[in-house]
Design a protein around this motif. Structure first.
Motif, mmCIF file in Angstrom:
data_model
loop_
_atom_site.group_PDB
_atom_site.id
_atom_site.type_symbol
_atom_site.label_atom_id
_atom_site.label_comp_id
_atom_site.label_asym_id
_atom_site.label_seq_id
_atom_site.Cartn_x
_atom_site.Cartn_y
_atom_site.Cartn_z
ATOM 1 N N PRO A 1 0.530 -9.953 -1.696
ATOM 2 C CA PRO A 1 0.346 -9.541 -3.111
ATOM 3 C C PRO A 1 1.936 -9.483 -3.506
ATOM 4 O O PRO A 1 2.805 -9.287 -2.600
ATOM 5 C CB PRO A 1 -0.282 -8.075 -2.905
ATOM 6 N N ASP A 2 2.416 -9.778 -4.795
ATOM 7 C CA ASP A 2 3.688 -9.556 -5.222
ATOM 8 C C ASP A 2 3.932 -8.056 -5.634
ATOM 9 O O ASP A 2 3.365 -7.617 -6.834
ATOM 10 C CB ASP A 2 4.009 -10.499 -6.411
ATOM 11 N N ILE A 3 4.682 -7.365 -4.768
ATOM 12 C CA ILE A 3 4.766 -5.868 -5.166
ATOM 13 C C ILE A 3 5.464 -5.483 -6.415
ATOM 14 O O ILE A 3 4.900 -4.715 -7.269
ATOM 15 C CB ILE A 3 5.581 -5.345 -3.827
ATOM 16 N N LEU A 4 6.526 -6.381 -6.628
ATOM 17 C CA LEU A 4 7.341 -5.971 -7.924
ATOM 18 C C LEU A 4 6.625 -6.244 -9.107
ATOM 19 O O LEU A 4 6.592 -5.560 -9.975
ATOM 20 C CB LEU A 4 8.597 -6.771 -7.705
ATOM 21 N N ALA A 5 5.929 -7.474 -9.024
ATOM 22 C CA ALA A 5 5.367 -8.040 -10.275
ATOM 23 C C ALA A 5 4.114 -6.997 -10.797
ATOM 24 O O ALA A 5 3.725 -6.741 -11.780
ATOM 25 C CB ALA A 5 4.778 -9.529 -10.241
ATOM 26 N N THR A 6 3.476 -6.432 -9.573
ATOM 27 C CA THR A 6 2.457 -5.385 -9.530
ATOM 28 C C THR A 6 2.980 -4.276 -10.169
ATOM 29 O O THR A 6 2.248 -3.607 -11.173
ATOM 30 C CB THR A 6 1.666 -5.422 -8.333
ATOM 31 N N ALA B 1 5.557 -3.803 -11.826
ATOM 32 C CA ALA B 1 6.067 -4.150 -13.265
ATOM 33 C C ALA B 1 5.117 -4.227 -14.343
ATOM 34 O O ALA B 1 5.403 -4.124 -15.524
ATOM 35 C CB ALA B 1 6.987 -5.296 -13.443
ATOM 36 N N ALA B 2 3.804 -4.379 -13.897
ATOM 37 C CA ALA B 2 2.502 -4.780 -14.807
ATOM 38 C C ALA B 2 1.889 -3.255 -14.793
ATOM 39 O O ALA B 2 0.950 -3.424 -15.837
ATOM 40 C CB ALA B 2 1.858 -5.808 -14.345
ATOM 41 N N LEU B 3 2.257 -2.549 -14.339
ATOM 42 C CA LEU B 3 1.674 -0.851 -14.527
ATOM 43 C C LEU B 3 1.706 -0.605 -15.874
ATOM 44 O O LEU B 3 2.608 -1.095 -16.683
ATOM 45 C CB LEU B 3 2.256 -0.005 -13.608
ATOM 46 N N ALA B 4 0.893 0.294 -16.405
ATOM 47 C CA ALA B 4 0.570 0.685 -17.909
ATOM 48 C C ALA B 4 1.982 1.302 -18.381
ATOM 49 O O ALA B 4 2.519 1.004 -19.333
ATOM 50 C CB ALA B 4 -0.380 1.577 -18.127
ATOM 51 N N ARG C 1 0.828 -1.198 0.003
ATOM 52 C CA ARG C 1 0.122 -0.116 -0.022
ATOM 53 C C ARG C 1 0.996 1.539 -0.093
ATOM 54 O O ARG C 1 0.479 2.126 -0.189
ATOM 55 C CB ARG C 1 -1.055 0.046 1.242
ATOM 56 N N ALA C 2 2.177 1.295 0.707
ATOM 57 C CA ALA C 2 2.900 2.387 0.485
ATOM 58 C C ALA C 2 3.432 2.425 -0.728
ATOM 59 O O ALA C 2 3.745 3.795 -1.527
ATOM 60 C CB ALA C 2 4.003 2.193 1.453
ATOM 61 N N VAL C 3 3.698 1.498 -1.543
ATOM 62 C CA VAL C 3 4.621 1.593 -2.762
ATOM 63 C C VAL C 3 3.626 1.685 -4.008
ATOM 64 O O VAL C 3 4.089 2.617 -4.963
ATOM 65 C CB VAL C 3 5.160 0.180 -2.989
ATOM 66 N N LEU C 4 2.613 1.154 -4.010
ATOM 67 C CA LEU C 4 1.603 1.420 -5.331
ATOM 68 C C LEU C 4 1.345 2.716 -5.639
ATOM 69 O O LEU C 4 1.445 3.084 -6.872
ATOM 70 C CB LEU C 4 0.594 0.364 -5.161
ATOM 71 N N PRO C 5 1.109 3.525 -4.807
ATOM 72 C CA PRO C 5 0.806 5.003 -5.362
ATOM 73 C C PRO C 5 2.006 5.773 -5.578
ATOM 74 O O PRO C 5 1.741 6.556 -6.367
ATOM 75 C CB PRO C 5 -0.073 5.603 -4.020
ATOM 76 N N LEU C 6 3.105 5.540 -5.049
ATOM 77 C CA LEU C 6 4.279 6.108 -5.393
ATOM 78 C C LEU C 6 5.041 5.887 -6.594
ATOM 79 O O LEU C 6 5.629 6.581 -7.369
ATOM 80 C CB LEU C 6 5.296 5.902 -4.187
ATOM 81 N N ALA C 7 4.610 4.335 -6.805
ATOM 82 C CA ALA C 7 5.498 3.793 -8.059
ATOM 83 C C ALA C 7 5.555 4.634 -9.674
ATOM 84 O O ALA C 7 6.285 5.007 -10.240
ATOM 85 C CB ALA C 7 5.186 2.422 -8.261
#
Ligand code: CTP
Ligand code: CA
Length: 220
Positions: A132-137, A139-142, A83-89
């Motif tokens: 959840p796999d943080i890295l795979a998620t 890497a799969a961003l648009a 939850r910390a990483v996803l919005p920042l990525a």
């Protein structure tokens, strides 16, 4: 002095880094974690900041000093890290996942301490669910940042790491022998990309981190 005089190949770039273990609660006094020390991730954060990058470090529970100029976000569990990483990525040009994220967590984190019950001899069974796999998620961003994975393998280093790189769709993965390197101040790294492999010979983790950061800077 060294840091001030260093070239700044990452000036103007934003790097997001995960580091350390995660802690998956069972109840308020117990949990599941692992032996990751966070040292490699913190060294990379330091090297990136020295190279002029704006660095955000999402750290699991470790007692390490925050490198100068690095913005640190402390988390405990894999879900909190996610939850910390996803919005920042999406706001970062590079994502380096060094954290030893727990693959599974207890299905329920109990609100109260689990107690032994008089006359009941059976130990509790802890049901687990996948994290959840943080890295795979990421890497799969648009429009993903340049994603770098870490793979600690106890055998068939290059083979397992390359399989992981392809599975998670990463341009670069960094393989090292684990758990042999956990907590140590030195390491040896194998960089694997679509073109092949390059070894960074055994050295202290800050030296390796600087070499890795220089390598990544050239790829951007
Ligand atoms: N990783 C992650 N989120 C997870 C699991 C792993 O971001 N839930 C990242 C790690 O930070 C590392 C990479 O994925 O950069 C590889 O982690 P690793 O544990 O070696 O791979 P797994 O896919 O979990 O496979 P396994 O543990 O079964 O070898
Ligand atoms: Ca794993």
């Amino acid at each position: 002095v060294e840091a001030l005089l260093a070239p700044k190949p990452l000036r103007g770039k934003k790097l997001l880094i995960t580091a350390g273990p995660t802690f998956e609660p069972i109840d308020p006094v117990r949990g599941i974690t692992n032996h990751s020390s966070g040292k490699m991730g913190f060294a990379i954060a330091r090297a990136a900041a020295e190279a002029g990058a704006e660095v955000t470090l999402v750290a699991g529970p470790v007692q390490l000093r925050t490198p100068r100029g690095v913005q640190r976000i402390d988390v405990q569990s894999a879900q909190q890290m996610f939850r910390a990483v996803l919005p920042l990525a999406p706001q970062h040009q590079v994502f380096i996942a060094t954290a030893a994220v727990a693959d599974w967590r207890p299905a329920t984190a109990h609100d109260q301490k689990l107690k032994k019950v008089e006359g009941e001899s059976a130990a509790p069974t802890i049901a687990m669910v996948e994290n959840p796999d943080i890295l795979a998620t990421v890497a799969a961003l648009a429009r993903p940042p340049f994603c770098v994975g870490f793979a600690a393998e106890s055998e068939k280093l290059a083979e397992h790491a390359e399989a992981k790189r392809l599975r998670k769709k990463l341009p670069l993965i960094v393989a090292n022998l684990g758990p042999a390197t956990f907590g140590r101040d030195d390491n040896a790294l194998l960089l694997i990309d679509a073109a092949g492999q390059r070894e960074l010979a055994r050295a202290d983790k800050l030296t390796l981190a600087r070499e890795l950061i220089n390598d990544i800077a050239k790829r951007l």
